[in-house]
Design an enzyme around this catalytic site. Sequence first.
Site, short mmCIF file in Angstrom:
data_model
loop_
_atom_site.label_atom_id
_atom_site.label_comp_id
_atom_site.label_asym_id
_atom_site.label_seq_id
_atom_site.Cartn_x
_atom_site.Cartn_y
_atom_site.Cartn_z
N HIS A 1 -3.94 -1.11 1.04
CA HIS A 1 -4.95 -0.08 1.35
C HIS A 1 -4.40 0.93 2.35
O HIS A 1 -4.49 2.15 2.14
CB HIS A 1 -6.20 -0.77 1.91
N GLU A 2 -3.82 0.43 3.42
CA GLU A 2 -3.29 1.33 4.44
C GLU A 2 -2.08 2.11 3.92
O GLU A 2 -1.89 3.28 4.28
CB GLU A 2 -2.93 0.56 5.71
N HIS B 1 -3.22 5.21 2.10
CA HIS B 1 -3.43 6.33 3.03
C HIS B 1 -2.09 6.96 3.39
O HIS B 1 -1.93 8.18 3.37
CB HIS B 1 -4.09 5.84 4.33
#
Length: 149
Positions: free
Chosen positions: A64-65, A68
């Site tokens: 998820h990170e 980004h």
Amino acid sequence: MKLTDYVKQVSLEDFGRAFIHHVQWNRRLRSTGGRFFPKDGHLDFNPKVYQKLGMEVFRKIVRHELCHYHLYFQGKGYQHKDRDFKELLKAVDGLRFVPSLPNSNSKPLKLYRCQSCQQRYQRKRRIDTKRYRCGLCRGKLLLINQPED
């Protein structure tokens, strides 16, 4: 586990792109699994997620990170609301939200019941039952030891 090496490995395996910035644990994070900082490109991760939810969930949070991270440096939409982010997150099987952590330091709630109308009240703090009454019928409150679910 060496966190930076692990994130670099996940980045190469799941995204096919190198991760070149810094990664660190952040014990102050409470309700989030990790954070991406666009200003300097580093990532923070919650160590409690790794310890309590295991490696499989933690890997999905890393993905998820990294979504980004990689989208930001490609100049695409890297925020949760952006279509690019949602599509990439789905493609790499990342988590959208962190599962709630088991909270071991929370105190049990106190449960009170009105003797007249059986209305239930859950409170964190103790109530003076001689002073306070039921808000519906003004009946007496009775402390029940075990909260009901």
